[in-house]
Design a protein around this motif. Structure first.
Motif, PDB file in Angstrom:
ATOM      1  N   LEU A 109       0.804  -1.221   0.000  1.00  0.00           N
ATOM      2  CA  LEU A 109       0.000   0.000   0.000  1.00  0.00           C
ATOM      3  C   LEU A 109       0.836   1.271   0.000  1.00  0.00           C
ATOM      4  O   LEU A 109       0.450   2.264  -0.621  1.00  0.00           O
ATOM      5  CB  LEU A 109      -0.944   0.005   1.203  1.00  0.00           C
ATOM      6  N   ASN A 110       1.961   1.266   0.684  1.00  0.00           N
ATOM      7  CA  ASN A 110       2.748   2.491   0.815  1.00  0.00           C
ATOM      8  C   ASN A 110       3.775   2.679  -0.286  1.00  0.00           C
ATOM      9  O   ASN A 110       4.218   3.804  -0.524  1.00  0.00           O
ATOM     10  CB  ASN A 110       3.469   2.515   2.163  1.00  0.00           C
ATOM     11  N   THR A 111       4.169   1.592  -0.931  1.00  0.00           N
ATOM     12  CA  THR A 111       5.233   1.681  -1.933  1.00  0.00           C
ATOM     13  C   THR A 111       4.790   1.162  -3.299  1.00  0.00           C
ATOM     14  O   THR A 111       4.852   1.887  -4.297  1.00  0.00           O
ATOM     15  CB  THR A 111       6.474   0.885  -1.466  1.00  0.00           C
ATOM     16  N   MET A 112       4.341  -0.081  -3.357  1.00  0.00           N
ATOM     17  CA  MET A 112       4.056  -0.690  -4.650  1.00  0.00           C
ATOM     18  C   MET A 112       2.860  -0.050  -5.353  1.00  0.00           C
ATOM     19  O   MET A 112       2.905   0.202  -6.562  1.00  0.00           O
ATOM     20  CB  MET A 112       3.829  -2.193  -4.488  1.00  0.00           C
ATOM     21  N   ALA A 113       1.786   0.205  -4.613  1.00  0.00           N
ATOM     22  CA  ALA A 113       0.582   0.747  -5.261  1.00  0.00           C
ATOM     23  C   ALA A 113       0.831   2.113  -5.893  1.00  0.00           C
ATOM     24  O   ALA A 113       0.400   2.347  -7.032  1.00  0.00           O
ATOM     25  CB  ALA A 113      -0.578   0.806  -4.268  1.00  0.00           C
ATOM     26  N   PRO A 114       1.501   3.058  -5.214  1.00  0.00           N
ATOM     27  CA  PRO A 114       1.758   4.330  -5.894  1.00  0.00           C
ATOM     28  C   PRO A 114       2.673   4.190  -7.107  1.00  0.00           C
ATOM     29  O   PRO A 114       2.518   4.930  -8.091  1.00  0.00           O
ATOM     30  CB  PRO A 114       2.387   5.212  -4.808  1.00  0.00           C
ATOM     31  N   VAL A 134       1.863  11.050  -1.509  1.00  0.00           N
ATOM     32  CA  VAL A 134       1.958  11.419  -0.099  1.00  0.00           C
ATOM     33  C   VAL A 134       2.828  10.386   0.609  1.00  0.00           C
ATOM     34  O   VAL A 134       2.414   9.255   0.841  1.00  0.00           O
ATOM     35  CB  VAL A 134       0.567  11.515   0.553  1.00  0.00           C
ATOM     36  N   SER A 135       4.034  10.771   0.933  1.00  0.00           N
ATOM     37  CA  SER A 135       4.954   9.964   1.728  1.00  0.00           C
ATOM     38  C   SER A 135       4.744  10.365   3.193  1.00  0.00           C
ATOM     39  O   SER A 135       3.603  10.481   3.630  1.00  0.00           O
ATOM     40  CB  SER A 135       6.384  10.184   1.230  1.00  0.00           C
ATOM     41  N   ALA A 136       5.808  10.588   3.943  1.00  0.00           N
ATOM     42  CA  ALA A 136       5.653  10.952   5.358  1.00  0.00           C
ATOM     43  C   ALA A 136       6.970  11.480   5.889  1.00  0.00           C
ATOM     44  O   ALA A 136       8.040  11.253   5.307  1.00  0.00           O
ATOM     45  CB  ALA A 136       5.200   9.745   6.184  1.00  0.00           C
ATOM     46  N   VAL A 137       6.892  12.150   7.018  1.00  0.00           N
ATOM     47  CA  VAL A 137       8.085  12.704   7.652  1.00  0.00           C
ATOM     48  C   VAL A 137       9.101  11.618   7.966  1.00  0.00           C
ATOM     49  O   VAL A 137      10.312  11.885   8.009  1.00  0.00           O
ATOM     50  CB  VAL A 137       7.690  13.493   8.916  1.00  0.00           C
ATOM     51  N   LEU A 156       9.202   5.170  -1.214  1.00  0.00           N
ATOM     52  CA  LEU A 156       8.360   5.980  -2.091  1.00  0.00           C
ATOM     53  C   LEU A 156       9.042   7.305  -2.416  1.00  0.00           C
ATOM     54  O   LEU A 156       9.044   7.754  -3.570  1.00  0.00           O
ATOM     55  CB  LEU A 156       6.995   6.218  -1.447  1.00  0.00           C
ATOM     56  N   THR A 157       9.628   7.937  -1.407  1.00  0.00           N
ATOM     57  CA  THR A 157      10.336   9.200  -1.640  1.00  0.00           C
ATOM     58  C   THR A 157      11.511   9.002  -2.583  1.00  0.00           C
ATOM     59  O   THR A 157      11.773   9.843  -3.461  1.00  0.00           O
ATOM     60  CB  THR A 157      10.783   9.797  -0.299  1.00  0.00           C
TER      61      THR A 157
END
Length: 227
Positions: A109-114, A134-137, A156-157
């Motif tokens: 969800l956080n890496t592959m999907a985007p 939208v990544s995160a701090v 992701l970043t």
């Protein structure tokens, strides 16, 4: 340089979430036609946008869902100008206490999907189009007790930084968004573990408004210090 959002078609993945719904409404208020993507049609309807804004449902853990969402935008509106990926999950605890299912969900969800959404969207984006993730701090400051989550966001970043170079000649902008902890309720719904005591987070209305402004003003990086 600014992007005229009026008349643009923007796909928002995770549009039923606390942040995604606010971004979707902000884009619509700026004149964009929004394609709202989420798992539950009733929650997408609850975002409150009119029927001119398309709904498309699917589980982003499924490799086919990002492409299906892009196709829904093309089928509904004949074009796609930008995507916003605002879905995600969090897990707390030592990485060696997390099982494979949790690790898979974080990365899916956080890496592959985007990345899959970007891959599906890029062939259809015009010059001046945009990918917004939208990544995160924690991509800037990896955090103990959230090592796996930090890794999924940092990946992701890193993708966004490299994709920026790859897409430069096509004049497609990549915007990496790294908000601080925000009061979206995500920390209360981890896929594993229990959230540590966290400081009061940012107002999701303010965070979403800042994201929409960054899209409109052609920004290419939105670090935590900008919130």
């Amino acid at each position: 340089m600014t992007t005229q959002l009026d008349g643009q078609v923007v796909l928002v993945a995770g549009a039923s979430g606390a942040l995604g719904s606010r971004v979707a409404r902000g884009l619509a208020n700026a004149g964009a036609t929004v394609v709202l993507q989420g798992r539950d049609r009733s929650r997408l309807d609850a975002v409150g946008l009119g029927p001119e804004h398309t709904r498309t449902t699917g589980d982003l853990r499924d490799p086919a869902t990002p492409g299906d969402a892009v196709q829904a935008a093309l089928d509904g509106h004949g074009r796609l100008d930008a995507t916003v990926y605002a879905a995600g999950v969090v897990a707390f605890g030592r990485f060696d206490d997390l099982d494979d299912d949790v690790l898979d969900e974080l990365l899916l969800l956080n890496t592959m999907a985007p990345i899959r959404l970007a891959r599906a969207a890029v062939p259809h984006l015009p010059e001046g189009g945009a990918l917004v993730n939208v990544s995160a701090v924690v991509a800037e400051h990896p955090t103990a007790g959230m090592a796996a989550y930090s890794a999924s966001k940092a990946a992701l970043t890193a993708f966004d930084a490299a994709a920026t170079t790859e897409l430069r000649r096509r004049r497609i902008r990549v915007l990496d968004v790294r908000p601080p902890h925000t009061e979206t309720g995500l920390a209360d719904r981890p896929v594993a573990g229990t959230a540590p005591r966290l400081p009061e987070g940012k107002d999701p209305d303010a965070v979403a408004a800042r994201v929409v402004r960054a899209i409109a003003e052609d920004e290419r990086d939105l670090p935590s210090s900008e919130f």
